[in-house]
Design an enzyme around this catalytic site. Structure first.
Site, PDB file in Angstrom:
ATOM      1  N   CYS A  86     -12.653   0.876 -16.030  1.00 32.72           N
ATOM      2  CA  CYS A  86     -13.176   2.237 -15.886  1.00 32.72           C
ATOM      3  C   CYS A  86     -12.009   3.190 -15.617  1.00 32.72           C
ATOM      4  CB  CYS A  86     -14.185   2.273 -14.749  1.00 32.72           C
ATOM      5  SG  CYS A  86     -15.231   3.744 -14.724  1.00 32.72           S
TER       6      CYS A  86
ATOM      7  N   CYS B 284     -24.702   2.132 -15.668  1.00 32.29           N
ATOM      8  CA  CYS B 284     -23.835   3.304 -15.521  1.00 32.29           C
ATOM      9  C   CYS B 284     -24.557   4.611 -15.873  1.00 32.29           C
ATOM     10  CB  CYS B 284     -22.592   3.147 -16.397  1.00 32.29           C
ATOM     11  SG  CYS B 284     -21.427   4.517 -16.230  1.00 32.29           S
TER      12      CYS B 284
ATOM     13  N   GLU C   8       0.817  -1.214   0.000  1.00 30.58           N
ATOM     14  CA  GLU C   8       0.000   0.000   0.000  1.00 30.58           C
ATOM     15  C   GLU C   8       0.853   1.268   0.000  1.00 30.58           C
ATOM     16  OE1 GLU C   8      -2.926   0.125  -0.774  1.00 30.58           O
ATOM     17  OE2 GLU C   8      -3.668  -1.893  -0.426  1.00 30.58           O
TER      18      GLU C   8
ATOM     19  N   CYS D 120     -17.168  -3.487 -19.688  1.00 27.00           N
ATOM     20  CA  CYS D 120     -17.699  -3.221 -18.351  1.00 27.00           C
ATOM     21  C   CYS D 120     -18.884  -4.129 -18.003  1.00 27.00           C
ATOM     22  CB  CYS D 120     -18.137  -1.763 -18.245  1.00 27.00           C
ATOM     23  SG  CYS D 120     -18.681  -1.332 -16.582  1.00 27.00           S
TER      24      CYS D 120
ATOM     25  N   CYS E  99     -15.379   0.736 -21.879  1.00 25.45           N
ATOM     26  CA  CYS E  99     -16.769   0.507 -21.515  1.00 25.45           C
ATOM     27  C   CYS E  99     -17.330  -0.783 -22.109  1.00 25.45           C
ATOM     28  CB  CYS E  99     -17.630   1.694 -21.938  1.00 25.45           C
ATOM     29  SG  CYS E  99     -17.261   3.206 -21.020  1.00 25.45           S
TER      30      CYS E  99
ATOM     31  N   TYR F 230      -6.933   6.343   3.504  1.00 25.78           N
ATOM     32  CA  TYR F 230      -7.014   5.272   2.512  1.00 25.78           C
ATOM     33  C   TYR F 230      -6.202   4.053   2.943  1.00 25.78           C
ATOM     34  CZ  TYR F 230      -5.731   2.111  -1.049  1.00 25.78           C
ATOM     35  OH  TYR F 230      -5.499   0.937  -1.682  1.00 25.78           O
TER      36      TYR F 230
ATOM     37  N   ASP G  95     -10.231   5.004  -2.829  1.00 27.17           N
ATOM     38  CA  ASP G  95      -9.019   5.455  -3.519  1.00 27.17           C
ATOM     39  C   ASP G  95      -9.441   6.125  -4.825  1.00 27.17           C
ATOM     40  OD1 ASP G  95      -9.812   3.288  -5.072  1.00 27.17           O
ATOM     41  OD2 ASP G  95      -7.766   2.969  -5.766  1.00 27.17           O
TER      42      ASP G  95
END
Length: 303
Positions: free
Chosen positions: A189, A205, A33, A199, A196, A116, A134
């Site tokens: 995305c 969406c 992280e 997706c 798309c 985060y 995030d």
DNA sequence: AAACCGTGGTA
DNA sequence: TTACCAAGGTT
């Protein structure tokens, strides 16, 4: 519906990242992280592997000078993260007996850990139900729910509330949801040219339904050439590759006689032609930030 | 709270 | 080629 769809997609779209393996450790997740803050996965992978074999536990890293963390940070960028990660490892040893804590609050108290990272480690390393937000999740929510091309310039309380609302009640499901939304933002995305057609929730969406309107603001780009950041980076590059303290004159004054052969990193620094006051300012900043230290013989990574 | 802090791949 | 952008945090 939404959750089941994304969960199914995540089943076969999720990348096999080492910090996601069953063999992962909380320390490994924490290190990942830190490294992933503002840094692409592809650049993190080799450095993370190196760190994990070199320092398998927080105590292993804490036993070394911060300079070693900086040296092995390589060119990940934002080297303050290396110093903070070293400080976090030390805090884990001192405050938590060498075990990375699992609660959001304890994690948040560690150096270099913000909202985060605290949520991400609690969720992904300890399986807790956390509101992870995030840049990927922000963008997915902005499009999917708001119908906006991009989220607001900075994280708002409303976004956090919405993310909390969307979070499944069950801890296990929530961890998976967080990971899936993040992965969707990273792989499909995306910011620039979203895929798309791939997706799994295209029909849900709001942004697509609205005809994919353009962003309502232009992101402010970060300048680079001629900035202190560039000079700091060049100096750090020199220090990382030096096997002894670097005399100040070598940093400030362009050697006229290169017959002895100057290190490539030093030439790179001098090639910037930074004004003396900028060099001085950049170096002072590095010293202040704990990225470098001064010795009688010159400047070096912190010992 | 806006600005600062690295780096390199990509379109 | 230039500009964008990447699992943010700190001041």
């Amino acid at each position: 519906m939404l959750h089941a769809r994304l969960s199914d997609w995540f089943d076969d779209a999720a990348r096999d990242l080492p910090w996601r393996l069953p063999s992962r450790t909380p320390w490994g997740v924490l290190v990942s992280e830190f490294m992933l803050q503002q840094t692409p996965v592809s650049r993190v992978l080799p450095v993370w592997e190196d760190w994990m074999s070199r320092w398998p536990t927080p105590a292993d890293l804490a036993a070394e000078p911060a300079g070693e963390a900086l040296r092995h940070w390589g060119r990940l960028g934002y080297p303050r993260r290396a110093v903070r990660l070293h400080a976090a490892a030390t805090a884990v040893v001192v405050r938590h007996g060498g075990q990375v804590p699992g609660s959001h609050d304890e994690l948040l108290a560690l150096p270099g850990v913000g909202t985060y990272t605290a949520a991400a480690v609690a969720a992904f390393a300890f399986g807790r139900r956390e509101t992870v937000v995030d840049t990927n999740i922000r963008r997915v929510h902005a499009r999917l729910v708001d119908g906006a091309a991009l989220p607001a310039p900075s994280l708002t309380a409303a976004e956090m509330n919405r993310a909390a609302t969307l979070l499944p009640d069950d801890a296990g499901s929530s961890v998976r949801w967080n990971a899936a939304v993040m992965e969707l933002g990273a792989l499909v995305c995306t910011a620039r040219t979203p895929a798309c057609e791939q997706c799994p929730v295209l029909d849900l969406c709001a942004w697509v339904a609205a005809g994919r309107p353009a962003p309502t603001y232009v992101p402010r780009g970060q300048s680079w050439a001629g900035t202190d950041r560039q000079v700091r980076g060049a100096i750090m590059h020199v220090l990382r590759h030096a096997d002894a303290p670097v005399p100040r004159p070598l940093i400030h004054d362009r050697p006229v006689d290169l017959a002895f052969g100057a290190p490539a990193a030093l030439e790179k620094l001098h090639a910037l032609n930074a004004p003396p006051e900028q060099l001085e300012r950049a170096l002072a900043g590095l010293l202040t930030d704990g990225l470098a230290e001064e010795t009688p013989n010159g400047v070096q990574l912190p010992a």
